[in-house]
Scaffold this motif. Structure first.
Motif, PDB file in Angstrom:
ATOM      1  N   ARG A 166       0.890  -1.042  -0.071  1.00 16.97           N
ATOM      2  CA  ARG A 166      -0.139   0.012  -0.176  1.00 16.97           C
ATOM      3  C   ARG A 166       0.988   1.213   0.106  1.00 16.97           C
ATOM      4  O   ARG A 166       1.912   1.448   0.612  1.00 16.97           O
ATOM      5  CB  ARG A 166      -0.901   0.082   1.249  1.00 16.97           C
ATOM      6  N   PHE A 167       0.633   2.075  -0.769  1.00 16.33           N
ATOM      7  CA  PHE A 167       1.321   3.511  -1.007  1.00 16.33           C
ATOM      8  C   PHE A 167       0.224   4.655  -0.582  1.00 16.33           C
ATOM      9  O   PHE A 167      -0.949   4.681  -1.260  1.00 16.33           O
ATOM     10  CB  PHE A 167       1.653   3.605  -2.302  1.00 16.33           C
ATOM     11  N   THR A 168       0.661   5.375   0.302  1.00 16.96           N
ATOM     12  CA  THR A 168      -0.217   6.684   0.483  1.00 16.96           C
ATOM     13  C   THR A 168       0.632   7.711   0.468  1.00 16.96           C
ATOM     14  O   THR A 168       1.556   7.920   1.289  1.00 16.96           O
ATOM     15  CB  THR A 168      -0.991   6.590   1.864  1.00 16.96           C
ATOM     16  N   ALA A 169       0.064   8.985   0.105  1.00 14.91           N
ATOM     17  CA  ALA A 169       0.687  10.197   0.065  1.00 14.91           C
ATOM     18  C   ALA A 169      -0.295  11.299   0.376  1.00 14.91           C
ATOM     19  O   ALA A 169      -1.515  11.319  -0.200  1.00 14.91           O
ATOM     20  CB  ALA A 169       1.398  10.602  -1.321  1.00 14.91           C
ATOM     21  N   THR A 170      -0.071  12.205   1.189  1.00  9.24           N
ATOM     22  CA  THR A 170      -0.938  13.292   1.632  1.00  9.24           C
ATOM     23  C   THR A 170      -0.098  14.852   1.350  1.00  9.24           C
ATOM     24  O   THR A 170       1.043  14.708   1.691  1.00  9.24           O
ATOM     25  CB  THR A 170      -1.373  13.443   3.147  1.00  9.24           C
ATOM     26  N   VAL A 171      -0.916  15.702   0.978  1.00  6.39           N
ATOM     27  CA  VAL A 171      -0.336  17.092   0.611  1.00  6.39           C
ATOM     28  C   VAL A 171      -1.421  18.051   1.052  1.00  6.39           C
ATOM     29  O   VAL A 171      -2.630  17.999   0.854  1.00  6.39           O
ATOM     30  CB  VAL A 171      -0.040  17.412  -0.794  1.00  6.39           C
ATOM     31  N   PRO A 172      -1.161  19.077   1.941  1.00 11.48           N
ATOM     32  CA  PRO A 172      -2.093  20.092   2.447  1.00 11.48           C
ATOM     33  C   PRO A 172      -2.592  20.798   1.424  1.00 11.48           C
ATOM     34  O   PRO A 172      -2.051  21.049   0.110  1.00 11.48           O
ATOM     35  CB  PRO A 172      -1.293  20.937   3.298  1.00 11.48           C
ATOM     36  N   ALA A 173      -3.798  20.987   1.423  1.00 10.86           N
ATOM     37  CA  ALA A 173      -4.965  21.776   0.575  1.00 10.86           C
ATOM     38  C   ALA A 173      -5.824  22.538   1.368  1.00 10.86           C
ATOM     39  O   ALA A 173      -6.349  22.217   2.519  1.00 10.86           O
ATOM     40  CB  ALA A 173      -5.262  21.244  -0.430  1.00 10.86           C
ATOM     41  N   ASP A 174      -6.441  23.622   0.666  1.00 11.25           N
ATOM     42  CA  ASP A 174      -7.719  24.181   1.220  1.00 11.25           C
ATOM     43  C   ASP A 174      -8.869  24.146   0.703  1.00 11.25           C
ATOM     44  O   ASP A 174     -10.015  24.524   1.241  1.00 11.25           O
ATOM     45  CB  ASP A 174      -7.409  25.971   1.331  1.00 11.25           C
ATOM     46  N   GLY A 175      -9.061  22.996  -0.094  1.00 15.25           N
ATOM     47  CA  GLY A 175     -10.275  22.504  -0.576  1.00 15.25           C
ATOM     48  C   GLY A 175     -10.901  23.332  -1.931  1.00 15.25           C
ATOM     49  O   GLY A 175     -11.844  23.132  -2.536  1.00 15.25           O
ATOM     50  N   THR A 176     -10.022  24.307  -2.219  1.00 16.41           N
ATOM     51  CA  THR A 176     -10.454  25.268  -3.460  1.00 16.41           C
ATOM     52  C   THR A 176      -9.699  24.576  -4.742  1.00 16.41           C
ATOM     53  O   THR A 176      -8.705  23.702  -4.567  1.00 16.41           O
ATOM     54  CB  THR A 176     -10.072  26.531  -3.374  1.00 16.41           C
ATOM     55  N   ALA A 177     -10.249  24.736  -5.965  1.00 12.70           N
ATOM     56  CA  ALA A 177      -9.473  24.319  -7.231  1.00 12.70           C
ATOM     57  C   ALA A 177      -8.183  24.574  -7.037  1.00 12.70           C
ATOM     58  O   ALA A 177      -7.255  23.900  -7.750  1.00 12.70           O
ATOM     59  CB  ALA A 177     -10.532  24.716  -8.229  1.00 12.70           C
ATOM     60  N   GLY A 178      -7.832  25.978  -6.836  1.00 12.61           N
ATOM     61  CA  GLY A 178      -6.436  26.499  -6.863  1.00 12.61           C
ATOM     62  C   GLY A 178      -5.292  25.783  -6.128  1.00 12.61           C
ATOM     63  O   GLY A 178      -4.341  25.785  -6.670  1.00 12.61           O
ATOM     64  N   THR A 179      -5.860  25.036  -5.213  1.00 14.60           N
ATOM     65  CA  THR A 179      -4.883  24.108  -4.393  1.00 14.60           C
ATOM     66  C   THR A 179      -4.900  22.939  -4.450  1.00 14.60           C
ATOM     67  O   THR A 179      -3.773  22.054  -4.380  1.00 14.60           O
ATOM     68  CB  THR A 179      -4.867  24.731  -2.774  1.00 14.60           C
ATOM     69  N   VAL A 180      -6.147  22.180  -4.622  1.00 14.70           N
ATOM     70  CA  VAL A 180      -6.418  20.870  -4.671  1.00 14.70           C
ATOM     71  C   VAL A 180      -5.572  20.316  -5.940  1.00 14.70           C
ATOM     72  O   VAL A 180      -5.119  19.055  -5.859  1.00 14.70           O
ATOM     73  CB  VAL A 180      -7.709  20.483  -4.556  1.00 14.70           C
ATOM     74  N   GLY A 181      -5.723  20.929  -7.060  1.00 14.06           N
ATOM     75  CA  GLY A 181      -5.396  20.355  -8.394  1.00 14.06           C
ATOM     76  C   GLY A 181      -3.620  20.374  -8.351  1.00 14.06           C
ATOM     77  O   GLY A 181      -3.364  19.165  -8.642  1.00 14.06           O
ATOM     78  N   SER A 182      -3.037  21.118  -7.703  1.00  9.80           N
ATOM     79  CA  SER A 182      -1.507  20.933  -7.623  1.00  9.80           C
ATOM     80  C   SER A 182      -1.249  20.023  -6.506  1.00  9.80           C
ATOM     81  O   SER A 182      -0.166  19.350  -6.731  1.00  9.80           O
ATOM     82  CB  SER A 182      -0.906  22.636  -7.375  1.00  9.80           C
TER      83      SER A 182
END
Length: 201
Positions: A166-182
């Protein structure tokens, strides 16, 4: 019906059918946003690649299995354990299973010496088969992070050896299109890089 009407009728029907198909893919007839999200490899491009593989040494990467809520061009939001929503104004150029498979393929080509075959070429010699399930691919509102989680399996031709991981990666974002995409691209690349190292052995 005059000649002009008869000639335009098939075009109108094709447009109507095309509109229905696109609307169904986007969900509820929604219009596509100005830009669409794709996954781009972060590993450096080595340029022209010429490789050869002996029997059983090639790698074939299959589309991962995805759940129904991920089988869409929209980006899923886990609002609660039982509530799935989607990030407003953010859509992908293809569904996550295809985009993730393409990303893993290209990452393996760029970071290993393995010959990578498309599943349509697997009749040549599938070699090592990489398959699995893409369990998470979206934004988790509870943790404020994008999560990409892939349960992968490696199996040799004939099934003489099978490995799972199993591979898992997490990256912070604020839930908007501008941050979630990247953030989604960054997390997917992290997982693809780890899968490539696993394949390389």
């Amino acid at each position: 019906m005059n000649l002009l009407s008869r000639s335009l009728a098939p075009l109108a029907l094709a447009a109507a059918l095309g509109g229905c198909s696109l609307g169904g893919l986007l969900g509820g007839g929604a219009k596509a946003p100005p830009t669409l999200l794709t996954l781009t490899p972060e590993a450096p491009d080595p340029g022209q690649i010429v490789r050869a593989a002996s029997a059983g040494e090639a790698v074939t990467i299959a589309d991962p299995i995805v759940s129904k809520e991920l089988r869409t061009v929209r980006v899923a939001v886990q609002a609660s354990p039982t509530d799935i929503q989607y990030v407003p104004n953010l859509q992908m150029v293809d569904t996550p299973d295809h985009l993730f498979r393409d990303l893993v393929e290209e990452t393996v080509r760029r970071t290993t010496n393995r010959v990578v075959l498309d599943p349509h070429q697997s009749s040549l010699d599938p070699g090592l088969l990489v398959s699995g399930t893409l369990r998470r691919f979206g934004y988790d509102a509870g943790t404020g992070q994008v999560i990409v989680q892939y349960d992968g399996s490696l199996s040799t031709a004939g099934g003489t050896r099978v490995e799972t991981r199993r591979f898992t990666a997490t990256v912070p974002a604020d839930g908007t299109a501008g941050t979630v995409g990247s953030a989604l691209n960054q997390a997917a690349n992290q997982v693809a890089g780890e899968v490539a190292k696993w394949i390389a052995g």
